[in-house]
Design an enzyme around this catalytic site. Structure first.
Site, PDB file in Angstrom:
ATOM      1  N   LYS A  27       0.303  12.427  -5.731  1.00 41.25           N
ATOM      2  CA  LYS A  27      -0.899  12.014  -5.139  1.00 41.25           C
ATOM      3  C   LYS A  27      -0.840  12.604  -3.641  1.00 41.25           C
ATOM      4  O   LYS A  27      -1.866  13.224  -3.122  1.00 41.25           O
ATOM      5  CB  LYS A  27      -0.858  10.522  -4.965  1.00 41.25           C
ATOM      6  CG  LYS A  27      -0.915   9.806  -6.302  1.00 41.25           C
ATOM      7  CD  LYS A  27      -1.295   8.368  -6.147  1.00 41.25           C
ATOM      8  CE  LYS A  27      -0.140   7.465  -5.522  1.00 41.25           C
ATOM      9  NZ  LYS A  27       1.018   7.506  -6.035  1.00 41.25           N
ATOM     10  N   ARG A 102      -4.449  -0.301  -4.597  1.00 38.55           N
ATOM     11  CA  ARG A 102      -3.169  -0.503  -5.550  1.00 38.55           C
ATOM     12  C   ARG A 102      -3.431  -1.950  -6.365  1.00 38.55           C
ATOM     13  O   ARG A 102      -2.594  -2.272  -7.047  1.00 38.55           O
ATOM     14  CB  ARG A 102      -2.061  -0.604  -4.544  1.00 38.55           C
ATOM     15  CG  ARG A 102      -1.219   0.849  -4.722  1.00 38.55           C
ATOM     16  CD  ARG A 102      -0.103   0.507  -3.971  1.00 38.55           C
ATOM     17  NE  ARG A 102       1.283   1.581  -3.985  1.00 38.55           N
ATOM     18  CZ  ARG A 102       1.068   2.549  -3.255  1.00 38.55           C
ATOM     19  NH1 ARG A 102       0.272   2.802  -2.450  1.00 38.55           N
ATOM     20  NH2 ARG A 102       2.285   3.284  -3.448  1.00 38.55           N
ATOM     21  N   ARG A 139      13.301  13.594  -3.758  1.00 38.55           N
ATOM     22  CA  ARG A 139      12.107  13.876  -2.825  1.00 38.55           C
ATOM     23  C   ARG A 139      12.709  13.718  -1.234  1.00 38.55           C
ATOM     24  O   ARG A 139      13.395  12.632  -1.061  1.00 38.55           O
ATOM     25  CB  ARG A 139      11.019  12.859  -3.222  1.00 38.55           C
ATOM     26  CG  ARG A 139       9.701  13.227  -2.129  1.00 38.55           C
ATOM     27  CD  ARG A 139       8.801  12.431  -2.659  1.00 38.55           C
ATOM     28  NE  ARG A 139       8.334  10.985  -2.527  1.00 38.55           N
ATOM     29  CZ  ARG A 139       7.612  10.140  -2.685  1.00 38.55           C
ATOM     30  NH1 ARG A 139       6.566  10.751  -3.224  1.00 38.55           N
ATOM     31  NH2 ARG A 139       7.711   9.005  -2.443  1.00 38.55           N
ATOM     32  N   ARG A 172      12.975   9.007   2.161  1.00 37.42           N
ATOM     33  CA  ARG A 172      12.405   7.549   2.492  1.00 37.42           C
ATOM     34  C   ARG A 172      13.240   6.375   1.861  1.00 37.42           C
ATOM     35  O   ARG A 172      13.714   6.650   0.795  1.00 37.42           O
ATOM     36  CB  ARG A 172      10.927   7.339   1.865  1.00 37.42           C
ATOM     37  CG  ARG A 172       9.907   8.297   2.514  1.00 37.42           C
ATOM     38  CD  ARG A 172       8.643   8.540   1.898  1.00 37.42           C
ATOM     39  NE  ARG A 172       8.216   7.069   0.865  1.00 37.42           N
ATOM     40  CZ  ARG A 172       7.152   7.048   0.425  1.00 37.42           C
ATOM     41  NH1 ARG A 172       6.006   7.955   0.446  1.00 37.42           N
ATOM     42  NH2 ARG A 172       6.816   5.979  -0.247  1.00 37.42           N
ATOM     43  N   ARG A 183       9.701  -0.397  -7.702  1.00 44.88           N
ATOM     44  CA  ARG A 183       8.367   0.199  -7.108  1.00 44.88           C
ATOM     45  C   ARG A 183       7.758   0.649  -8.598  1.00 44.88           C
ATOM     46  O   ARG A 183       6.477   0.537  -8.637  1.00 44.88           O
ATOM     47  CB  ARG A 183       8.332   1.505  -6.535  1.00 44.88           C
ATOM     48  CG  ARG A 183       8.787   0.861  -5.043  1.00 44.88           C
ATOM     49  CD  ARG A 183       9.255   2.400  -4.367  1.00 44.88           C
ATOM     50  NE  ARG A 183       7.908   3.297  -3.810  1.00 44.88           N
ATOM     51  CZ  ARG A 183       8.111   4.420  -3.666  1.00 44.88           C
ATOM     52  NH1 ARG A 183       9.188   5.239  -3.764  1.00 44.88           N
ATOM     53  NH2 ARG A 183       7.334   5.239  -3.579  1.00 44.88           N
TER      54      ARG A 183
END
Ligand code: AMP
Length: 228
Positions: A27, A102, A139, A172, A183
């Site tokens: 996204k 969300r 990531r 992160r 998550r």
């Protein structure tokens, strides 16, 4: 005509694009690419929250605990922050939402705010859980300019350094494997119901994100162009 020009010239009403999808679906990457092409601001509630954390604001301190554990930040903290951001001048012609809404109450609050003008374009960036885990655990992001990298698919030229600004690449805290599964569960429980919510209103489009970044981007641009 060049797609970005057409988007700009034909868009009468503001354009509100909502990018839905699990964490790691791309996204943020797609929103940044679109921002550069169609010149609408990319508004990421995750980025806004991380700015608050960096600046050690009260909101940042309250949000951090939820974020580090992979939970959603409560709606009452998110809504004021988001609506304050989209009321700024640069959002007059529209904006691209990444990570918002969300929850169903967030979507309802946005609907109340927009009052149908414009109707948002909602795109679900679809990706399997297996691919989500593979993407997120590899990531890294530049701590200085926010450019995302993927250690398998789009690694930096120099290990640990950003190609654009030489900033340090960091993972992160919520991309650690233990937090990723939390998550994903939160996504399935609280965010995935938005797919049915927007499908019922005939606002939903789906793009399969297992395809290349470029292919997803082209599909998004085509969608925006045909809907404006
Ligand atoms: P993101 O950068 O979109 O992956 O968001 C990182 C984290 O920020 C999420 O896991 C949540 O803890 C929090 N967050 C971001 N956007 C929202 C939102 N719209 N509602 C609640 N929490 C959010």
């Amino acid at each position: 005509m060049h797609l970005s020009r057409k988007v700009f010239m034909t868009a009468q009403a503001p354009l509100v694009l909502i990018l839905l999808g699990p964490p790691g679906a791309g996204k943020g990457t797609q929103a940044k690419m679109l921002e550069n092409r169609v010149h609408l601001p990319h508004i990421s509630t995750g980025d806004l929250l991380r700015d608050h954390i960096r600046q050690a604001t009260e909101l940042g301190q309250r949000a951090q605990t939820y974020m580090n554990q992979g939970h959603l930040v409560p709606d009452e903290l998110i809504l004021d922050m988001l609506f304050a951001r989209v009321s700024l001048k640069d959002c007059d012609k529209g904006y691209i939402l990444d990570g918002f809404p969300r929850t169903i109450p967030q979507a309802q609050a946005l609907q109340q705010q927009l009052k149908g003008h414009p109707l948002p374009i909602v795109v679900n960036l679809d990706l399997s859980d297996t691919e989500v885990i593979k993407r997120l655990s590899n990531r890294v992001t530049c701590e200085k300019c926010g450019t995302p990298y993927h250690l398998l698919y789009s690694p930096p030229q120099t290990s640990g350094k950003c190609d654009k600004c030489s900033g340090n690449l960091i993972q992160r805290p919520d991309d650690r494997e233990a937090v990723i599964s939390k998550r994903l569960k939160v996504y399935h429980d609280q965010t995935e119901p938005l797919i049915a919510f927007y499908a019922e209103q005939k606002l939903l489009h789906t793009v399969n994100c297992a395809a290349s970044q470029e292919s997803v981007f082209t599909q998004l641009l085509t969608l925006i162009t045909t809907k404006t």
